[in-house]
Design a protein around this motif. Sequence first.
Motif, PDB file in Angstrom:
ATOM      1  N   MET A  75       0.881  -1.441  -0.064  1.00 45.08           N
ATOM      2  CA  MET A  75      -0.081  -0.044  -0.108  1.00 45.08           C
ATOM      3  C   MET A  75       0.785   1.203  -0.008  1.00 45.08           C
ATOM      4  O   MET A  75       0.770   2.142  -0.995  1.00 45.08           O
ATOM      5  N   VAL A  76       1.651   1.314   1.003  1.00 46.80           N
ATOM      6  CA  VAL A  76       2.395   2.734   1.127  1.00 46.80           C
ATOM      7  C   VAL A  76       3.859   1.944   1.396  1.00 46.80           C
ATOM      8  O   VAL A  76       4.055   1.327   2.629  1.00 46.80           O
ATOM      9  N   GLY A  77       4.914   2.088   0.583  1.00 47.75           N
ATOM     10  CA  GLY A  77       6.351   1.554   1.006  1.00 47.75           C
ATOM     11  C   GLY A  77       7.091   2.180   2.112  1.00 47.75           C
ATOM     12  O   GLY A  77       6.640   3.465   2.511  1.00 47.75           O
ATOM     13  N   GLY A  78       7.705   1.647   2.552  1.00 43.66           N
ATOM     14  CA  GLY A  78       8.318   1.994   3.999  1.00 43.66           C
ATOM     15  C   GLY A  78       9.286   3.248   3.584  1.00 43.66           C
ATOM     16  O   GLY A  78       9.225   4.109   4.456  1.00 43.66           O
ATOM     17  N   ILE A  79       9.866   3.578   2.727  1.00 44.93           N
ATOM     18  CA  ILE A  79      10.678   4.599   2.463  1.00 44.93           C
ATOM     19  C   ILE A  79       9.643   6.032   2.367  1.00 44.93           C
ATOM     20  O   ILE A  79       9.841   6.889   2.946  1.00 44.93           O
ATOM     21  N   GLU A  80       8.578   5.816   1.757  1.00 49.63           N
ATOM     22  CA  GLU A  80       7.542   6.802   1.654  1.00 49.63           C
ATOM     23  C   GLU A  80       7.035   7.167   3.221  1.00 49.63           C
ATOM     24  O   GLU A  80       6.700   8.298   3.467  1.00 49.63           O
ATOM     25  N   VAL A  81       6.540   6.072   3.763  1.00 51.38           N
ATOM     26  CA  VAL A  81       6.173   6.337   5.343  1.00 51.38           C
ATOM     27  C   VAL A  81       7.276   7.056   6.057  1.00 51.38           C
ATOM     28  O   VAL A  81       6.930   8.087   6.800  1.00 51.38           O
ATOM     29  N   LEU A  82       8.368   6.890   6.119  1.00 49.93           N
ATOM     30  CA  LEU A  82       9.738   7.602   6.676  1.00 49.93           C
ATOM     31  C   LEU A  82       9.699   8.791   6.205  1.00 49.93           C
ATOM     32  O   LEU A  82       9.833   9.809   7.077  1.00 49.93           O
ATOM     33  N   ARG A  83       9.663   9.093   4.873  1.00 53.98           N
ATOM     34  CA  ARG A  83       9.790  10.409   4.293  1.00 53.98           C
ATOM     35  C   ARG A  83       8.705  11.571   4.996  1.00 53.98           C
ATOM     36  O   ARG A  83       8.898  12.645   5.582  1.00 53.98           O
ATOM     37  N   GLN A  84       7.596  10.816   4.993  1.00 51.63           N
ATOM     38  CA  GLN A  84       6.282  11.612   5.279  1.00 51.63           C
ATOM     39  C   GLN A  84       6.324  11.969   6.841  1.00 51.63           C
ATOM     40  O   GLN A  84       5.843  12.907   7.338  1.00 51.63           O
ATOM     41  N   LEU A  85       6.834  10.871   7.600  1.00 50.29           N
ATOM     42  CA  LEU A  85       7.257  10.811   9.225  1.00 50.29           C
ATOM     43  C   LEU A  85       7.925  12.003   9.405  1.00 50.29           C
ATOM     44  O   LEU A  85       7.938  12.778  10.346  1.00 50.29           O
ATOM     45  N   ARG A  86       8.969  12.205   8.654  1.00 50.40           N
ATOM     46  CA  ARG A  86      10.323  13.074   8.816  1.00 50.40           C
ATOM     47  C   ARG A  86       9.515  14.785   8.637  1.00 50.40           C
ATOM     48  O   ARG A  86      10.178  15.581   9.038  1.00 50.40           O
ATOM     49  N   GLN A  87       8.533  14.791   7.833  1.00 50.66           N
ATOM     50  CA  GLN A  87       8.295  15.975   7.525  1.00 50.66           C
ATOM     51  C   GLN A  87       7.315  16.828   8.821  1.00 50.66           C
ATOM     52  O   GLN A  87       7.064  17.853   9.031  1.00 50.66           O
ATOM     53  N   THR A  88       6.764  15.833   9.762  1.00 52.70           N
ATOM     54  CA  THR A  88       6.375  16.132  10.992  1.00 52.70           C
ATOM     55  C   THR A  88       7.063  15.958  12.131  1.00 52.70           C
ATOM     56  O   THR A  88       6.726  16.517  13.213  1.00 52.70           O
ATOM     57  N   ASP A  89       7.715  15.107  12.379  1.00 54.00           N
ATOM     58  CA  ASP A  89       8.625  14.355  13.172  1.00 54.00           C
ATOM     59  C   ASP A  89       9.902  14.086  13.089  1.00 54.00           C
ATOM     60  O   ASP A  89      10.162  13.184  12.325  1.00 54.00           O
ATOM     61  N   ALA A  90      11.035  15.078  13.358  1.00 54.20           N
ATOM     62  CA  ALA A  90      12.120  14.848  13.003  1.00 54.20           C
ATOM     63  C   ALA A  90      12.905  13.914  14.138  1.00 54.20           C
ATOM     64  O   ALA A  90      14.217  13.571  13.857  1.00 54.20           O
ATOM     65  N   SER A  91      12.461  13.784  15.151  1.00 55.85           N
ATOM     66  CA  SER A  91      13.250  13.148  16.147  1.00 55.85           C
ATOM     67  C   SER A  91      12.670  11.849  16.633  1.00 55.85           C
ATOM     68  O   SER A  91      13.511  11.204  17.491  1.00 55.85           O
ATOM     69  N   LEU A  92      11.628  11.202  16.333  1.00 60.97           N
ATOM     70  CA  LEU A  92      11.366   9.873  16.641  1.00 60.97           C
ATOM     71  C   LEU A  92      12.274   8.966  16.146  1.00 60.97           C
ATOM     72  O   LEU A  92      12.559   8.768  14.858  1.00 60.97           O
ATOM     73  N   PRO A  93      12.697   8.077  16.840  1.00 64.54           N
ATOM     74  CA  PRO A  93      14.057   7.134  16.267  1.00 64.54           C
ATOM     75  C   PRO A  93      13.293   6.099  15.610  1.00 64.54           C
ATOM     76  O   PRO A  93      12.214   5.314  15.832  1.00 64.54           O
ATOM     77  N   VAL A  94      14.056   5.861  14.100  1.00 63.94           N
ATOM     78  CA  VAL A  94      13.333   4.849  13.268  1.00 63.94           C
ATOM     79  C   VAL A  94      14.379   3.808  13.143  1.00 63.94           C
ATOM     80  O   VAL A  94      15.423   4.219  12.667  1.00 63.94           O
ATOM     81  N   LEU A  95      14.237   2.351  13.491  1.00 64.66           N
ATOM     82  CA  LEU A  95      15.149   1.509  12.857  1.00 64.66           C
ATOM     83  C   LEU A  95      14.578   0.585  11.702  1.00 64.66           C
ATOM     84  O   LEU A  95      13.366   0.129  11.686  1.00 64.66           O
ATOM     85  N   ILE A  96      15.297   0.701  10.477  1.00 65.18           N
ATOM     86  CA  ILE A  96      14.611  -0.058   9.462  1.00 65.18           C
ATOM     87  C   ILE A  96      15.264  -1.704   9.590  1.00 65.18           C
ATOM     88  O   ILE A  96      16.261  -1.853   9.908  1.00 65.18           O
ATOM     89  N   LEU A  97      14.175  -2.480   9.253  1.00 64.40           N
ATOM     90  CA  LEU A  97      14.371  -3.660   9.478  1.00 64.40           C
ATOM     91  C   LEU A  97      13.973  -4.635   8.279  1.00 64.40           C
ATOM     92  O   LEU A  97      12.828  -4.591   7.879  1.00 64.40           O
ATOM     93  N   THR A  98      14.808  -4.835   7.411  1.00 64.74           N
ATOM     94  CA  THR A  98      14.451  -5.137   6.045  1.00 64.74           C
ATOM     95  C   THR A  98      15.484  -6.248   5.494  1.00 64.74           C
ATOM     96  O   THR A  98      16.343  -6.462   5.922  1.00 64.74           O
ATOM     97  N   ALA A  99      14.763  -6.970   4.449  1.00 69.16           N
ATOM     98  CA  ALA A  99      15.777  -7.995   3.694  1.00 69.16           C
ATOM     99  C   ALA A  99      16.480  -7.397   2.400  1.00 69.16           C
ATOM    100  O   ALA A  99      17.582  -8.192   2.049  1.00 69.16           O
TER     101      ALA A  99
END
Length: 252
Positions: free
Chosen positions: A56-80
């Motif tokens: 539905m919405v890829g992880g990179i797009e989720v992350l980019r949109q998150l960073r537009q509103t929250d620059a400090s929330l820690p995010v760990l990418i877990l991927t193959a």
Amino acid sequence: MNLLLAEDDAILADALCEQMRASGFSVEHAPNGAVAQYLLAKQQFDVVVLDLGLPMVGGIEVLRQLRQTDASLPVLILTALDSLEDRVAGLNAGADDYLTKPFDFPELEARLRALLRRSRALKASTELGQLSMQRETRSAQVRGEMLELSPREFDLLDLLLTHQGRVITKEQINQAWSGDRNGVLTHANNANGANGPANASSATGTAGAADSSAATNAVEVYIHRLRRKLEGSQVAIRTVRGLGYLLELERA
């Protein structure tokens, strides 16, 4: 510690949720990117574990949109996805760490706790305009002058300052005061039909409506008090009609 796990592999997600809860995390699971975005908008999290290959919405797009509103929330990418290009793209999009599958859970947990320690250190003291806050001592100053804040006023200011520039609802404020940080999701689920027994008594409904009205009035009272105390700080609490409040620098 509230954690959002955005992972579309149901078997892996179930195992991770069980292990993380056993390690003391409160976990919400998003099986796709759209749900992840919804939860990030409605709830407050301390850390996010994000798969890149979400439907539905890829992880990179989720992350980019998150960073537009929250620059400090820690995010760990877990991927193959383990190529150098994938790692660079994830980190450039705003991730704080990158771990590839397969992985060992002790390493994932250690990385998450390291991110949380770093985040807490950064958040121990916050400044905006002429306003400064120290969370360890639960104190705040405007132009160096100490503010006299009640416990609820401090918690309200902390919530608004932590999410500056982002709308906070009255419901979220009440849940922060009560310590119920997962209640926003519960309310959302109820609104979508999980309303409990249909034969609940009208007396219970009336009492619930009264409690809700009182809570709403309390938020408005504390917002008014806090606005007065922030005068001269170059910081303003703006009402977003129909949604809630946000803290921002005063407009010139």
